[in-house]
Scaffold this motif. Structure first.
Motif, PDB file in Angstrom:
ATOM      1  N   SER B  42       0.739  -1.409   0.137  1.00  0.00           N
ATOM      2  CA  SER B  42      -0.301   0.266   0.237  1.00  0.00           C
ATOM      3  C   SER B  42       0.420   1.479   0.170  1.00  0.00           C
ATOM      4  O   SER B  42       0.094   2.065  -0.752  1.00  0.00           O
ATOM      5  CB  SER B  42      -1.189  -0.016   1.298  1.00  0.00           C
ATOM      6  OG  SER B  42      -0.080  -0.376   2.564  1.00  0.00           O
ATOM      7  N   VAL B  43       2.337   1.150   0.670  1.00  0.00           N
ATOM      8  CA  VAL B  43       3.037   2.705   0.782  1.00  0.00           C
ATOM      9  C   VAL B  43       3.740   3.049  -0.855  1.00  0.00           C
ATOM     10  O   VAL B  43       3.746   3.948  -1.635  1.00  0.00           O
ATOM     11  CB  VAL B  43       3.717   1.573   2.112  1.00  0.00           C
ATOM     12  CG1 VAL B  43       5.256   3.540   1.677  1.00  0.00           C
ATOM     13  CG2 VAL B  43       3.401   2.039   3.338  1.00  0.00           C
ATOM     14  N   ILE B  44       4.148   1.588  -1.743  1.00  0.00           N
ATOM     15  CA  ILE B  44       4.671   1.724  -2.866  1.00  0.00           C
ATOM     16  C   ILE B  44       3.139   2.528  -3.339  1.00  0.00           C
ATOM     17  O   ILE B  44       3.381   3.622  -4.584  1.00  0.00           O
ATOM     18  CB  ILE B  44       4.629   0.340  -3.628  1.00  0.00           C
ATOM     19  CG1 ILE B  44       5.695   0.091  -2.823  1.00  0.00           C
ATOM     20  CG2 ILE B  44       4.470   0.500  -5.403  1.00  0.00           C
ATOM     21  CD1 ILE B  44       6.470  -0.398  -3.179  1.00  0.00           C
ATOM     22  N   GLY B  45       1.702   2.218  -3.698  1.00  0.00           N
ATOM     23  CA  GLY B  45       1.060   3.104  -4.872  1.00  0.00           C
ATOM     24  C   GLY B  45       0.709   4.355  -4.021  1.00  0.00           C
ATOM     25  O   GLY B  45       0.745   5.112  -4.620  1.00  0.00           O
ATOM     26  N   LEU B  46       0.917   4.915  -2.635  1.00  0.00           N
ATOM     27  CA  LEU B  46       1.642   6.125  -1.762  1.00  0.00           C
ATOM     28  C   LEU B  46       2.384   7.190  -2.784  1.00  0.00           C
ATOM     29  O   LEU B  46       2.468   7.977  -2.812  1.00  0.00           O
ATOM     30  CB  LEU B  46       1.437   6.679  -0.893  1.00  0.00           C
ATOM     31  CG  LEU B  46       0.340   6.135  -0.494  1.00  0.00           C
ATOM     32  CD1 LEU B  46      -0.110   5.867   2.311  1.00  0.00           C
ATOM     33  CD2 LEU B  46      -0.941   7.314  -0.572  1.00  0.00           C
ATOM     34  N   VAL B  47       3.833   6.195  -2.700  1.00  0.00           N
ATOM     35  CA  VAL B  47       4.718   6.915  -3.390  1.00  0.00           C
ATOM     36  C   VAL B  47       3.926   7.498  -4.886  1.00  0.00           C
ATOM     37  O   VAL B  47       4.959   8.196  -5.211  1.00  0.00           O
ATOM     38  CB  VAL B  47       5.654   6.069  -3.910  1.00  0.00           C
ATOM     39  CG1 VAL B  47       7.026   6.060  -4.874  1.00  0.00           C
ATOM     40  CG2 VAL B  47       6.476   4.803  -2.279  1.00  0.00           C
ATOM     41  N   ILE B  48       3.365   6.285  -6.070  1.00  0.00           N
ATOM     42  CA  ILE B  48       3.244   6.921  -6.223  1.00  0.00           C
ATOM     43  C   ILE B  48       2.457   8.284  -7.256  1.00  0.00           C
ATOM     44  O   ILE B  48       2.751   9.220  -7.201  1.00  0.00           O
ATOM     45  CB  ILE B  48       2.179   6.226  -7.874  1.00  0.00           C
ATOM     46  CG1 ILE B  48       2.844   4.508  -7.869  1.00  0.00           C
ATOM     47  CG2 ILE B  48       1.846   6.593  -9.241  1.00  0.00           C
ATOM     48  CD1 ILE B  48       2.716   3.519  -8.191  1.00  0.00           C
ATOM     49  N   LEU B  49       1.258   7.550  -5.856  1.00  0.00           N
ATOM     50  CA  LEU B  49       0.241   9.270  -5.592  1.00  0.00           C
ATOM     51  C   LEU B  49       1.370  10.225  -4.992  1.00  0.00           C
ATOM     52  O   LEU B  49       1.121  11.686  -5.758  1.00  0.00           O
ATOM     53  CB  LEU B  49      -0.098   8.853  -4.744  1.00  0.00           C
ATOM     54  CG  LEU B  49      -1.512  10.004  -4.062  1.00  0.00           C
ATOM     55  CD1 LEU B  49      -2.493  10.335  -5.455  1.00  0.00           C
ATOM     56  CD2 LEU B  49      -2.390   9.628  -3.197  1.00  0.00           C
ATOM     57  N   ILE B  50       2.392  10.774  -4.109  1.00  0.00           N
ATOM     58  CA  ILE B  50       2.820  11.905  -3.254  1.00  0.00           C
ATOM     59  C   ILE B  50       4.432  12.102  -3.910  1.00  0.00           C
ATOM     60  O   ILE B  50       4.109  12.483  -4.144  1.00  0.00           O
ATOM     61  CB  ILE B  50       2.882  11.225  -1.764  1.00  0.00           C
ATOM     62  CG1 ILE B  50       1.535  10.698  -1.375  1.00  0.00           C
ATOM     63  CG2 ILE B  50       3.591  12.175  -1.067  1.00  0.00           C
ATOM     64  CD1 ILE B  50       1.819  10.920   0.317  1.00  0.00           C
ATOM     65  N   GLY B  51       4.707  10.694  -4.633  1.00  0.00           N
ATOM     66  CA  GLY B  51       6.535  11.081  -4.898  1.00  0.00           C
ATOM     67  C   GLY B  51       5.971  11.195  -5.934  1.00  0.00           C
ATOM     68  O   GLY B  51       7.134  11.409  -6.757  1.00  0.00           O
ATOM     69  N   TYR B  52       5.408  10.253  -6.743  1.00  0.00           N
ATOM     70  CA  TYR B  52       5.582  10.705  -8.106  1.00  0.00           C
ATOM     71  C   TYR B  52       4.605  11.683  -8.889  1.00  0.00           C
ATOM     72  O   TYR B  52       4.974  12.911  -9.246  1.00  0.00           O
ATOM     73  CB  TYR B  52       5.162   9.872  -9.249  1.00  0.00           C
ATOM     74  CG  TYR B  52       5.780   8.636  -9.107  1.00  0.00           C
ATOM     75  CD1 TYR B  52       6.965   7.857  -8.438  1.00  0.00           C
ATOM     76  CD2 TYR B  52       5.515   7.596  -9.779  1.00  0.00           C
ATOM     77  CE1 TYR B  52       7.269   6.920  -8.229  1.00  0.00           C
ATOM     78  CE2 TYR B  52       6.577   6.335 -10.384  1.00  0.00           C
ATOM     79  CZ  TYR B  52       6.890   5.336  -9.381  1.00  0.00           C
ATOM     80  OH  TYR B  52       7.956   4.719  -9.513  1.00  0.00           O
ATOM     81  N   ALA B  53       3.426  12.208  -8.506  1.00  0.00           N
ATOM     82  CA  ALA B  53       2.399  13.109  -8.956  1.00  0.00           C
ATOM     83  C   ALA B  53       2.246  14.133  -7.597  1.00  0.00           C
ATOM     84  O   ALA B  53       1.767  15.043  -8.029  1.00  0.00           O
ATOM     85  CB  ALA B  53       0.897  12.985  -9.557  1.00  0.00           C
TER      86      ALA B  53
END
Lengths: 260, 318
Positions: B42-53
């Motif tokens: 689930s944290v990698i999902g957040l990396v996409i949302l927070i870290g990428y976008a």
């Protein structure tokens, strides 16, 4: 036949009339410069043309089509893009990735093939990468391709912005003070680059404070003062225009203030 | 270059996953490992949302809750296999993310944080209050996946802990592969570009709203699948899975490890899952020490653990 037509463009912020009834046009391959004292409304005019601000009246026509107040990403699709007076760089991406982002429209990414790294997506990315490197060569940043953009010097970032804008494949390019903050050598490089771009058929609309540069490369100059167009014509004609001289001399007596 | 580093990262991680069990003193640690991987997912999902976008969400546990309860409810009420229920939960989460993402992703910064927070609370309230369906705050049982019995039939005997350790590790590797693909793709670049400057992203033709939404939907699906796996491995689920604390925990793991880095996020998930287990010896002071560690990391390693360390040893591409 003009590719960019500005007809009676104007905008008010509250009670302030920032730009009023400005009209002019730009042909393919032509360099048109907008000059004027600080606060004359040059950047505001740019922001209206590029869809950042919604004009109160008037219209912007691109290739004969009314594109007034269209969203910037839709204008990019129609071939109009810009650079910024205060740099807008993707700081945490590499220099190459900044230019690759400029190829967004020609790559036409599909989410599914990007998630699964399908061959089609890879191929399109590789093609864009090659073209991006060519643009980086053009602005002499090829050897910094893998560096994080945030580490580059100011002058280099100015050139990077131009490379990124070129990646969009523009028919009309708006350059907002491309030489601001650059030294004499860098200014000359940018100067040559702009002339070269115009020669390739791109219509260029320029805001610039460096008068020598403007006089040297412009085909046509539009002079703004207090949001109104006070003169336009060839560099020689404009530089001899008494209204223009008065506007500039008048402006010099005022205390310096932030550019509009 | 990028493609190589992707496979190197995946190989290193797979190697660690494979070797780790050698050091497990007891079967219990397989359970802990499985939990680390599910949290990392689930944290990698957040990396996409927070870290990428560059968009924040304080309500992603809501999607985990939907995934979890899909696995608890759908097999009983719709008669579908629990594995299909994972898929169903992911689809529901994705569709919901589109519906709520469209309006709320117009918001920026803390306004977006509050809106997503509201969504998470809403989901956990529904799960708590619909007692007839969900059993309310007491939670409910989740049917078994049944895959372990199939494997046993094929002569492969695995304990529950071992099975979930392997299953979650595999799912996590696939999830990381996808996240790394995205990072180096045109779509990922569009997300990172709008993170850097929305204004500039628009001028190169990037439809900012569209790519924010895509990041939001992908991260919602990641959270949903993680919630499903959590429910299936525990065999029991309570509304806490969708609770505010779980959302905060997810964001904290991402930020602690390094929100721009997929491997960093995995490390963050590992540390924050393991630390409470280690700190139980401190009994009453557990939360205090946990908070202190996080404050110190944020002060001295503001990029998060892995990127800060990587920058210090000039090791790029993490």
């Amino acid at each position: 036949m003009a590719i960019l037509e500005i007809n009676g463009l104007g905008i008010s912020f509250g009670g302030l009339r920032a730009v009023n009834d400005v009209s002019f046009s730009v042909k393919p391959g032509e360099i048109v410069s907008v000059i004027g004292p600080n606060g004359a409304g040059k950047t505001t005019l740019f922001n209206m043309i590029s869809g950042v601000y919604l004009p109160s009246d008037g219209e912007v026509k691109l290739n004969g089509e009314n594109v007034t107040a269209k969203a910037p990403h839709l204008l990019a699709e129609k071939g109009l893009t810009r650079t910024f007076q205060n740099l807008q760089i993707f700081q945490e991406m590499t220099v190459l990735e900044n230019v690759l982002a400029g190829f967004h429209l020609s790559v036409r990414p599909s989410i599914l093939s990007d998630l699964l790294s399908l061959p089609g997506a890879k191929r399109r990315s590789a093609e864009a990468r090659e073209k991006a490197m060519a643009f980086l060569e053009k602005v002499r940043l090829a050897n910094a391709a893998e560096e994080e953009a945030g580490n580059l010097s100011y002058g280099a970032l100015k050139r990077l912005e131009i490379a990124r804008a070129l990646a969009v494949g523009p028919k009309v390019l708006l350059l907002d003070e491309p030489a601001a903050g650059c030294n004499a050598v860098e200014t000359e490089e940018i100067d040559e680059l702009i002339a070269e771009l115009a020669q390739s058929g791109i219509a260029i609309l320029l805001v610039e404070h460096d008068m020598k540069m403007v006089m040297r490369i412009s085909n046509h100059i539009v002079v703004l003062d207090h949001g109104e167009k006070i003169a336009e014509g060839t560099p020689e004609a404009v530089s001899k225009n008494p209204d223009v001289i008065a506007a500039y001399l008048g402006a010099e007596e005022e205390p310096a203030h932030a550019d509009g | 270059m990028s493609a190589n580093s992707k496979w190197v990262q995946l190989a290193v991680l797979a190697g660690i996953m494979l070797v780790l069990p050698v050091f497990f003193p007891s079967g219990y640690y397989y359970r802990v490992g499985a939990l680390v991987y599910v949290n990392a997912l689930s944290v990698i999902g957040l990396v996409i949302l927070i870290g990428y976008a560059g968009q924040i969400s304080l309500g992603h546990a809501g999607f985990a809750g939907i995934g979890a309860y899909a696995c608890a409810l759908a097999p009983v009420h719709l008669g579908i296999h629990p594995a299909l229920a994972v898929l169903l939960g992911a689809v529901i989460s994705g569709v919901l993310a589109i519906l709520i993402g469209r309006p709320i992703l117009r918001l920026k910064g803390y306004y977006l944080a509050v809106a997503t927070l509201g969504f998470g609370i809403l989901v956990s309230m529904v799960l708590s209050n619909e007692r007839g369906l969900t059993g309310g705050p007491d939670g409910m049982a989740v049917p078994d996946l049944g895959l372990r019995q199939v494997l046993r039939g094929m002569g492969l005997k695995l304990s529950g802990g071992e099975f979930w350790y392997i299953a979650n590790a595999l799912v996590l590797l696939v999830a990381i592969w996808i996240a790394l693909n995205l990072f180096h793709s045109a779509t990922g670049r569009a997300m990172r570009a709008l993170h850097g400057s929305e204004t500039a992203a628009r001028t190169v033709g990037i439809d900012v709203a569209r790519y924010k939404l895509q990041a939001f939907v992908i991260s919602a699906v990641y959270a949903s699948v993680a919630g499903s796996l959590l429910a299936l491995q525990n065999g029991f689920i309570t509304p806490d899975v969708a609770g505010f604390m779980h959302s905060v925990e997810m964001v904290t793991m991402a930020v602690l490890g390094g929100v721009g880095s997929v491997l960093g996020a995995t490390l963050g998930a590992a540390i924050l899952t393991l630390l409470p287990q280690v700190l139980t010896v401190l009994a009453d002071y557990e939360q205090l020490v946990l908070g202190l560690i996080m404050i110190l990391v944020m002060i001295f390693l503001p990029l998060g653990l892995l990127p800060s360390i990587a920058a210090r040893i000039r090791w790029r591409g993490v």
